[in-house]
Design a protein around this motif. Structure first.
Motif, PDB file in Angstrom:
ATOM      1  N   SER A 108     -47.072   7.885 -34.262  1.00 47.66           N
ATOM      2  CA  SER A 108     -46.140   8.866 -34.819  1.00 47.66           C
ATOM      3  C   SER A 108     -44.745   8.752 -34.206  1.00 47.66           C
ATOM      4  CB  SER A 108     -46.685  10.287 -34.588  1.00 47.66           C
ATOM      5  OG  SER A 108     -46.787  10.565 -33.200  1.00 47.66           O
ATOM      6  N   GLU A 109     -44.621   8.107 -33.043  1.00 46.47           N
ATOM      7  CA  GLU A 109     -43.330   7.992 -32.371  1.00 46.47           C
ATOM      8  C   GLU A 109     -42.619   6.676 -32.676  1.00 46.47           C
ATOM      9  OE1 GLU A 109     -44.338   8.389 -28.312  1.00 46.47           O
ATOM     10  OE2 GLU A 109     -44.632  10.560 -28.371  1.00 46.47           O
ATOM     11  N   LEU A 110     -43.360   5.703 -33.180  1.00 45.83           N
ATOM     12  CA  LEU A 110     -42.777   4.377 -33.378  1.00 45.83           C
ATOM     13  C   LEU A 110     -41.594   4.393 -34.341  1.00 45.83           C
ATOM     14  CD1 LEU A 110     -45.663   1.738 -33.514  1.00 45.83           C
ATOM     15  CD2 LEU A 110     -43.650   1.723 -32.047  1.00 45.83           C
ATOM     16  N   GLU A 111     -41.725   5.120 -35.451  1.00 46.93           N
ATOM     17  CA  GLU A 111     -40.670   5.093 -36.465  1.00 46.93           C
ATOM     18  C   GLU A 111     -39.348   5.628 -35.929  1.00 46.93           C
ATOM     19  OE1 GLU A 111     -39.935   6.289 -41.155  1.00 46.93           O
ATOM     20  OE2 GLU A 111     -41.702   7.050 -40.099  1.00 46.93           O
ATOM     21  N   SER A 112     -39.398   6.755 -35.210  1.00 46.29           N
ATOM     22  CA  SER A 112     -38.157   7.323 -34.672  1.00 46.29           C
ATOM     23  C   SER A 112     -37.553   6.414 -33.600  1.00 46.29           C
ATOM     24  CB  SER A 112     -38.421   8.713 -34.098  1.00 46.29           C
ATOM     25  OG  SER A 112     -39.361   8.649 -33.046  1.00 46.29           O
ATOM     26  N   THR A 113     -38.392   5.809 -32.761  1.00 47.57           N
ATOM     27  CA  THR A 113     -37.885   4.923 -31.716  1.00 47.57           C
ATOM     28  C   THR A 113     -37.240   3.679 -32.316  1.00 47.57           C
ATOM     29  OG1 THR A 113     -39.652   5.670 -30.244  1.00 47.57           O
ATOM     30  CG2 THR A 113     -38.490   3.658 -29.630  1.00 47.57           C
ATOM     31  N   MET A 114     -37.914   3.073 -33.298  1.00 45.70           N
ATOM     32  CA  MET A 114     -37.351   1.882 -33.930  1.00 45.70           C
ATOM     33  C   MET A 114     -36.074   2.210 -34.690  1.00 45.70           C
ATOM     34  SD  MET A 114     -40.675  -0.265 -35.243  1.00 45.70           S
ATOM     35  CE  MET A 114     -39.623  -1.626 -35.774  1.00 45.70           C
ATOM     36  N   GLY A 115     -36.043   3.374 -35.336  1.00 42.28           N
ATOM     37  CA  GLY A 115     -34.831   3.788 -36.041  1.00 42.28           C
ATOM     38  C   GLY A 115     -33.647   3.920 -35.098  1.00 42.28           C
TER      39      GLY A 115
END
Length: 244
Positions: A108-115
């Motif tokens: 759930s945290e990957l998308e915000s971190t990659m963004g």
């Protein structure tokens, strides 16, 4: 009693084989965290891997004890086997729980971190750790952007200060066989077009699920080994070592 000895001998050999499988999963988790550490906000993501490696190392002498007990019973060996099985159960249950927890939380945290890292990207030749992490992910997973290569259209124009008509993607999006590729969107055939997020999530889910089921299966086998050892201990009870 003979069945318990045969089962214990069989489980001893199984422990040797499963030690290699568990060590493989643990090393995979450790290397994954090492390679993509800037994408993971959780600093203890490698902990299930280290616990799995520790359990794999302890499985080796446990297998030796199980086989030796099935051949010739010894009160000292039986007590030591019970201790090792207890330690293994603690390590594997802990690893399984952590693997399941981090698999759900980190996805759930990957998308915000990659963004964030894509938006902060400063160009192909940047020495920033975040930019290097993005390049490393795109090269290793052969992907481009978060969902797909179009995620770079807005990011590069803003952070690289390029005019809209010259917007391009990082060179890490280029396929290896095109040595002259510079990220030009006019040559899409030279670029990886699939996004990195799904590939990262799939890889994370696979390795954590692998660790989880390895630990669960091994825990069941160790309970069987403890049960078999207990049967043998009843026929040769401890008299002067009851503390064991």
């Amino acid at each position: 009693r003979s069945f318990a000895r045969s089962l214990l001998r069989f489980l001893g050999f199984i422990f040797w084989g499963t030690a290699a499988a568990l060590a493989f999963g643990g090393v995979f988790v450790i290397l994954m965290y090492k390679n993509y550490r800037y994408l993971f906000q959780e600093s203890f993501l490698s902990l299930p891997g280290w616990l799995a490696v520790a359990a794999a190392l302890i499985l080796l002498p446990t297998g030796v004890l199980a086989i030796s007990i099935s051949a010739k019973m010894s009160r000292y060996r039986q007590g030591a086997l019970m201790y090792l099985l207890l330690v293994l159960l603690c390590l594997e249950i802990s690893s399984a729980v952590l693997a399941r927890f981090y698999s759900i939380q980190t996805a759930s945290e990957l998308e915000s971190t990659m963004g964030y890292l894509v938006y902060q990207y400063n160009g192909t030749h940047s020495q920033g750790p975040g930019s290097r992490a993005v390049d490393a992910v795109q090269r290793k997973l052969q992907c481009c952007g978060i969902q797909n290569y179009t995620d770079w259209l807005k990011a590069t124009a803003a952070s690289w200060r390029l005019p809209a008509e010259k917007t391009r993607v990082p060179e890490s999006c280029c396929k290896e066989k095109y040595s002259h590729c510079r990220g030009d969107l006019g040559h899409l055939e030279q670029l990886f077009q699939e996004g990195c997020l799904k590939k990262m999530e799939d890889q994370l889910h696979f390795v954590m699920l692998y660790i989880f089921w390895c630990c669960i299966v091994l825990s069941v086998l160790e309970l069987l080994a403890g049960f078999s050892n207990g049967i043998l201990m009843r026929h040769q009870p401890f008299h002067d070592f009851r503390i064991l």
